[in-house]
Design a protein around this motif. Structure first.
Motif, mmCIF file in Angstrom:
data_model
loop_
_atom_site.group_PDB
_atom_site.id
_atom_site.type_symbol
_atom_site.label_atom_id
_atom_site.label_comp_id
_atom_site.label_asym_id
_atom_site.label_seq_id
_atom_site.Cartn_x
_atom_site.Cartn_y
_atom_site.Cartn_z
ATOM 1 N N HIS A 9 0.850 -1.194 0.000
ATOM 2 C CA HIS A 9 0.000 0.000 0.000
ATOM 3 C C HIS A 9 0.882 1.238 0.000
ATOM 4 O O HIS A 9 1.874 1.286 0.715
ATOM 5 C CB HIS A 9 -0.894 0.018 1.247
ATOM 6 N N GLU A 25 3.948 -3.098 3.275
ATOM 7 C CA GLU A 25 3.142 -4.304 3.387
ATOM 8 C C GLU A 25 2.173 -4.066 4.554
ATOM 9 O O GLU A 25 2.580 -3.474 5.559
ATOM 10 C CB GLU A 25 4.080 -5.483 3.682
ATOM 11 N N PRO A 26 0.916 -4.520 4.468
ATOM 12 C CA PRO A 26 -0.033 -4.217 5.542
ATOM 13 C C PRO A 26 0.441 -4.643 6.937
ATOM 14 O O PRO A 26 0.152 -3.966 7.913
ATOM 15 C CB PRO A 26 -1.287 -5.003 5.142
ATOM 16 N N ARG A 27 1.190 -5.756 7.028
ATOM 17 C CA ARG A 27 1.539 -6.224 8.374
ATOM 18 C C ARG A 27 2.727 -5.487 8.989
ATOM 19 O O ARG A 27 3.119 -5.806 10.116
ATOM 20 C CB ARG A 27 1.799 -7.720 8.359
ATOM 21 N N PRO B 3 2.807 -10.379 12.532
ATOM 22 C CA PRO B 3 1.592 -11.144 12.244
ATOM 23 C C PRO B 3 1.751 -11.877 10.909
ATOM 24 O O PRO B 3 2.606 -11.509 10.099
ATOM 25 C CB PRO B 3 0.509 -10.077 12.126
ATOM 26 N N ALA B 4 0.927 -12.880 10.689
ATOM 27 C CA ALA B 4 0.868 -13.523 9.365
ATOM 28 C C ALA B 4 0.398 -12.476 8.352
ATOM 29 O O ALA B 4 -0.276 -11.510 8.714
ATOM 30 C CB ALA B 4 -0.100 -14.699 9.418
ATOM 31 N N ALA B 5 0.777 -12.675 7.084
ATOM 32 C CA ALA B 5 0.408 -11.705 6.050
ATOM 33 C C ALA B 5 -1.115 -11.641 5.886
ATOM 34 O O ALA B 5 -1.811 -12.633 6.097
ATOM 35 C CB ALA B 5 1.062 -12.080 4.728
ATOM 36 N N PHE B 6 -1.609 -10.459 5.536
ATOM 37 C CA PHE B 6 -3.050 -10.292 5.313
ATOM 38 C C PHE B 6 -3.257 -9.179 4.302
ATOM 39 O O PHE B 6 -2.340 -8.387 4.035
ATOM 40 C CB PHE B 6 -3.771 -9.955 6.631
ATOM 41 N N TYR B 8 -5.420 -5.717 3.389
ATOM 42 C CA TYR B 8 -5.935 -4.627 4.211
ATOM 43 C C TYR B 8 -6.835 -3.722 3.385
ATOM 44 O O TYR B 8 -6.491 -3.388 2.251
ATOM 45 C CB TYR B 8 -4.759 -3.818 4.756
#
Ligand SMILES: Cc1cc2nc3c(=O)[nH]c(=O)nc-3n(C[C@@H](O)[C@H](O)[C@H](O)COP(=O)(O)OP(=O)(O)OC[C@H]3O[C@@H](n4cnc5c(N)ncnc54)[C@H](O)[C@@H]3O)c2cc1C
Ligand code: FES
Ligand code: FES
Lengths: 169, 303
Positions: A9, A25-27, B3-6, B8
């Motif tokens: 993003h 990356e979102p995480r 966290p594990a990838a996700f 969004y």
């Protein structure tokens, strides 16, 4: 479950007055974005479980724990880290100076978080009591000082800020 | 901890959120303050494939008086509930409750809706909602429905929320004249979850308690009403402190709080008995307009 690489993003965040455009990356946690992508290592990771406050920064003026927010959530936001407190010429922020004067730190690990958590107290209309200061930093752990000098440092900085704002000085 | 990838998505409306929930078919999670969800994701106890961020839904965090009710948007932060002059004047129990959740930094993020939807028996808002007789607006593809707090909490972390439903608003009747309310929590240290806590709402008239509603945090898998105490409190004179303590102590009857690091069952039962009396006294003092008394009592002892 098949793992597909998560879409990056694009975000724009203002950090310490400077605008940054980044792909994340979102995480990616906000604290890692600040430390690893922007190189602002003054924001520390202590517990990584939302308990210690070492990772505290302000987002749109409110102190938050940056280990418990994703960088992507901060899109459009304004962040201040410990690196944003002193003047560019090196003059310490009054809160930093007070920690120096009152011996508010030992190892210094908790200090950036303490300062960022205490920051809103300088803008209050009324000078905070010691009990209010202790409440404000109750999400920040210090393993060295026993807190007394930290509270004294914050009290002294808020007293100065208040005196400077008072009309008759 | 990563966290594990996700994937969004930041949604712009609750309707869009429920569409995304439906699309993710059970593998999506709503994100509000993140203070419960993100720690679980970091431990990989939660691995949603899609994270649906509610924080950008416009107008979802208001705290207003409208149509004889207090209406609180699900996205209202604990810090804003704590600082609300409207709530301090109408339902101070909500200010009490938010003020003892976690710490000020967490309260700048954590939301009242997330606290209710998470339905951890140690969460503080559920008991308060039960004592207030609050109603929740749940919105999904089939429309919006209203569910009473008493029907919402079903089991440990289990609620009436359907798979595509979002909690959007909390509605509480405006307090009738003579109302007082208080939330009293006993915690081992600042920021910890309750060993036990009691929510009390009383209505006082002509020097007597006309009605009382009591609810307990962390005394079972869901927040519990203490009905025998409520019945015994009704009709007591407001200056009968000993009578109030005795009646409120019935809140400890028939509960089975589990033993854990915070204490054994018998200890927690005793704690509930004692806290209930103090919570009722504080609520009654507020009903009588004794604000100094309740403010003084707020310092020292259980928060
Ligand atoms: C150090 C620490 C101490 C804490 N101490 C306490 C305490 O003493 N008392 C207490 O009550 N809590 C405590 N908490 C938890 C509290 O701070 C959380 O904020 C709260 O439980 C969840 O609210 P949230 O907005 O952060 O929700 P999130 O973490 O974003 O979400 C929690 C869950 O609810 C779901 N959800 C969120 N919003 C909605 C919605 N609008 N509709 C439907 N589902 C939704 C999410 O999908 C998720 O499953 C503590 C947390 C920490 C980190
Ligand atoms: S590292 Fe974020 S709270 Fe400890
Ligand atoms: S100075 Fe060492 S942790 Fe606070």
């Amino acid at each position: 479950m098949t793992v597909t690489p998560a879409r990056q993003h694009r975000i724009t965040v203002t950090v310490n007055g400077e605008s940054h455009l980044a792909a994340v990356e979102p995480r990616l946690l906000l604290v890692h974005f600040l430390r690893e992508d922007l190189g602002l290592t003054g924001t520390h990771v202590g517990c990584d479980t939302t308990s210690c406050g070492a990772c505290t920064v302000t987002l749109d003026g409110r102190p938050i724990k940056s280990c418990t927010m994703f960088a992507v959530q901060a899109d459009g936001g304004e962040i201040t880290t410990i690196e944003g407190l002193a003047d560019p010429d090196g003059t310490l922020h009054p809160l930093q100076q007070a920690f120096w004067d009152e011996h508010g730190l030992q190892c210094g690990y908790c200090t950036p978080g303490m300062l960022m958590a205490a920051l809103p107290l300088l803008d209050l209309d009324e000078r905070p009591t010691d009990a209010e200061i202790r409440t404000q930093i109750s999400g920040n752990l210090c393993r060295c000082t026993g807190y007394a000098n930290i509270v004294r440092a914050i009290a002294s900085a808020t007293q100065r800020a208040h005196a400077e704002r008072a009309p008759d000085g | 901890m990563y966290p594990a990838a996700f994937e969004y998505v930041a949604v712009g409306s609750f309707a869009e959120a429920s569409e995304q929930l439906a699309r993710a078919a059970g593998e999506g999670k709503l994100l509000s303050g993140g203070c419960s969800l993100i720690p679980l994701m970091k431990l990989r106890l939660a691995e949603p494939r899609l994270l649906i961020d509610l924080n950008r839904v416009p107008g979802a965090a208001g705290i207003i008086a409208q149509a004889g009710e207090i209406r609180i948007g699900a996205l209202a932060r604990e810090a804003d509930v704590e600082a609300s002059a409207l709530l301090a004047a109408s339902w101070p129990i909500l200010v009490d409750t938010s003020a003892v959740i976690a710490d000020p930094l967490v309260r700048n993020m954590g939301t009242i809706g997330g606290n209710i939807a998470h339905a951890d028996p140690a969460n503080d808002h559920p008991a308060t909602m039960l004592a207030l007789g609050a109603r929740f607006l749940l919105s999904g593809a089939a429309g919006t429905r209203e569910v009473a707090a008493a029907d919402f909490f079903q089991d440990l972390f289990a609620t009436a929320l359907g798979e595509d439903e979002v909690l959007t608003e909390i509605r509480i009747a405006a307090p009738p004249p003579g109302t007082g309310s208080a939330y009293l929590k006993y915690e081992r240290q600042v920021g910890d979850f309750a060993v036990a806590a009691v929510a009390a709402v009383v209505v006082v008239a002509d020097g007597r308690i006309r009605s009382a509603r009591l609810a307990l945090t962390n005394a079972g898998p869901v927040p519990l009403r203490a009905q025998s105490a409520e019945v015994a409190l009704a009709g007591l004179r407001v200056d009968d402190g000993a009578g109030m303590d005795e009646a409120a102590a019935l809140a400890g009857d028939g509960i089975q709080p589990w033993a854990d690091l915070r204490g054994g069952t018998a200890y927690k039962v005793d704690l509930v008995r004692g806290l209930a009396g103090r919570a009722v006294r504080r609520a009654v003092a507020r009903a009588l307009g004794h604000h100094e008394l309740s403010a003084a009592a707020a310092h020292g002892g259980p928060r």
